[in-house]
Scaffold this motif. Structure first.
Motif, short mmCIF file in Angstrom:
data_model
loop_
_atom_site.label_atom_id
_atom_site.label_comp_id
_atom_site.label_asym_id
_atom_site.label_seq_id
_atom_site.Cartn_x
_atom_site.Cartn_y
_atom_site.Cartn_z
N LEU A 38 0.85 -1.19 0.00
CA LEU A 38 0.00 0.00 0.00
C LEU A 38 0.90 1.25 0.00
N GLY A 65 -2.85 13.26 5.17
CA GLY A 65 -3.76 12.93 4.07
C GLY A 65 -3.46 11.58 3.44
N THR A 66 -2.39 10.92 3.89
CA THR A 66 -2.07 9.58 3.41
C THR A 66 -1.97 8.66 4.63
N PRO A 67 -1.87 7.34 4.41
CA PRO A 67 -1.73 6.46 5.58
C PRO A 67 -0.36 6.56 6.28
N PRO A 69 2.08 7.42 8.81
CA PRO A 69 1.96 8.10 10.11
C PRO A 69 3.31 8.68 10.56
N PRO A 70 3.30 9.61 11.53
CA PRO A 70 4.56 10.10 12.09
C PRO A 70 5.18 9.07 13.03
N TYR B 135 -1.46 -5.04 -6.74
CA TYR B 135 -1.04 -3.65 -6.59
C TYR B 135 -0.25 -3.21 -7.83
N LYS B 165 -4.24 0.59 -7.40
CA LYS B 165 -4.13 -0.64 -6.60
C LYS B 165 -5.55 -1.14 -6.34
N PHE B 227 -10.25 5.23 3.79
CA PHE B 227 -9.18 5.79 4.60
C PHE B 227 -9.28 7.31 4.67
N TYR B 261 -0.84 2.87 12.63
CA TYR B 261 0.43 2.19 12.37
C TYR B 261 0.25 0.83 11.72
#
Lengths: 92, 405
Positions: A38, A65-67, A69-70, B135, B165, B227, B261
């Motif tokens: 992804l 805005g995207t998956p 993360p920090p 993908y 994807k 998402f 995460y």
């Protein structure tokens, strides 16, 4: 030079633990071999043309805005520099 | 032919008849001993060992490992579907590998590399076709379940001319497959009822970033998690002309979205009577929804970002695991009261869980401890443990007979 200094500051035991987290937990989106999923491909070849500073910012703060993360809650600045260096060397 | 030669070839011909028969029987018995024992496959399953490209074939009746099968490639995020005779496991690897494993002969039957990067698959209602979600290059490929010969190639080319994807691929009644386009913000329905003439129905603009999808166990509703938005996209496959509807819009309103995460999985969505339980995204909550009106019922505060929210086969309890850094914990929710009634910490890296067909046991993979733990779902006590190399997905053969699994 910065990379070498960072290497020295991250202890061997901590390095093993970081490498494991990067492989397993970053790997859940980027693939265990970093070939991408992804999230994008993080293999050394692709990363060569991307400046360290950019990669450090992305790991530290994520991409809103995207998956992505920090990760600054889990890794300090030296450790993030070490991750970037290792990814670019293809040695994680 | 002289007598001496015959004697040399068939020495037993000179023995008395009784003794000869005994020898033949002994030979037959020793030949049988070399064959695997005759067994069913209903209590078998596989445990993916993701870092070593292997899997273990296990037996849930006696908690044993029967064999390890190696050479399956990159198994990060690997998933499995079963042939309808529950003999073959189709393993979808991250590297585009599609491997058909024979559980009874305990070896690889066939293996192909069908794409560069893939994410999972599904088996058709009639068991004749395997669809794989890719993908890279983004799209779906459909293969014959017996020979793994390509039947259809469906690139996920969006209206803007880019490949997307594909995620959330499931089977649906009528030999259809349903999936979502992560960058394409779409849900597509692929009708393979006439394999030589695949039909594609596209629903665009379903919401930003569908990241996974599921189909209800009756095969009627397909639901994609988004998402990029607070809400889900729902398609009623009985009435596709009604289009995709937004449900649970703004479910996270009033709370700040937390970093994720690990992306939650929607497969195995816990549906219990008219109530459905599923992971919130970016919130440490399990959400309860009423399926009669698709309204949010309750937010159940959880230990972390839920990944799998799974219902026991008796629908009485829901088991939840969590994303990094809370992935050492499991919580058990009581359906009647919608409360967390039990918390356990099997160890670091609890990646997946699977119930036995009638739910008396739950098998849990504990990646960082290199263990699969088996719990009694009634007493909530651990009853056995099996060694495994960095185990991830656990898949039992009863999935062979369930839509969407």
């Amino acid at each position: 030079m910065i990379a070498n200094a960072a290497l020295a500051e991250v202890t061997a035991q901590r390095r093993d633990s970081i490498a494991y987290t990067v492989q397993q937990d970053c790997g859940s989106c980027h693939g265990l071999t970093f070939a991408g999923g992804l999230g994008p491909d993080l293999q050394a070849e692709r990363l060569q043309s991307i400046p360290d500073d950019y990669l450090i910012q992305v790991i530290k703060h994520g991409i809103p805005g995207t998956p992505m993360p920090p990760w600054q809650r889990f890794f300090n600045d030296e450790e993030i520099q070490w991750i970037v260096t290792q990814l670019k060397r293809g040695s994680l | 032919m002289d007598r001496d030669t015959t004697e040399a070839r068939f020495p037993m011909m000179r023995l008395p008849m009784k003794q000869a028969l005994f020898t033949v029987l002994a030979l037959l018995i020793s030949a049988c001993a070399q064959q695997p024992p005759v067994m069913g496959s209903g209590d078998l399953g596989v445990v993916i060992e993701r870092a070593s490209g292997s899997l273990q074939i296990i037996n849930t009746s006696d908690h044993s490992s029967l064999a390890r099968v190696t050479g399956l490639g990159d198994l990060s995020h690997a998933s499995v579907v079963y042939s309808r005779d529950a003999r073959f496991a189709y393993v979808f690897g991250r590297d585009g590998g599609l491997t058909k494993v024979d559980l009874l002969k305990q070896r690889i039957d066939q293996r192909i590399i069908q794409a560069g990067n893939s994410i999972g698959g599904a088996i058709s209602q009639d068991g004749s076709m395997i669809a794989v979600s890719n993908y890279e290059p983004g799209g779906i490929k459909v293969f014959a379940a017996d020979s793994l010969q390509l039947i259809a190639d469906i690139p996920a080319l969006t209206s803007t001319g880019h490949y997307s994807k594909t995620v959330g691929l499931v089977d649906a009644p009528g030999n259809r497959f349903v999936f979502s386009l992560y960058e394409g913000d779409a849900i597509w329905v692929l009708d393979m009822s006439t394999p030589a003439n695949p039909q594609l129905q596209k629903f665009n603009g379903v919401g930003k970033g569908p990241y996974d999808g599921l189909i209800t166990p009756d095969g009627r509703f397909y639901i994609a998690g988004l998402f990029g938005e607070d809400g889900m996209a729902m398609l009623d496959l009985w009435h596709p002309q009604q289009g995709v509807q937004r449900i649970l819009d703004g479910y996270g309103k009033g709370s700040e979205k937390l970093p994720v995460y690990k992306m939650p999985h929607l497969e195995g969505w816990a549906i219990s009577g008219q109530q459905a339980f599923f992971p919130a995204i970016g919130r440490h909550q399990v959400l309860k929804m009423n399926m009669a009106d698709w309204q949010l019922g309750q937010r159940i505060t959880a230990h972390g970002q839920p990944v799998f929210v799974m219902s026991q086969p008796d629908h009485r309890r829901i088991w939840v695991n969590f994303a990094f850094p809370d992935n050492d914990t499991l919580q058990v929710i009581d359906v009647e009261t919608a409360r967390v009634i039990h918390q356990l910490t099997p160890g670091k890296g609890v990646l997946h869980m699977e119930f036995t067909p009638r739910g008396e046991q739950i098998w849990i993979s504990v990646r960082d401890e290199n263990r699969v733990d088996i719990y009694d779902t009634r007493t909530l006590q651990r009853i056995a443990t099996l060694p495994a190399q960095a185990p991830s997905g656990i898949f039992f053969t009863h999935r062979a007979h369930q839509t969407g699994l």
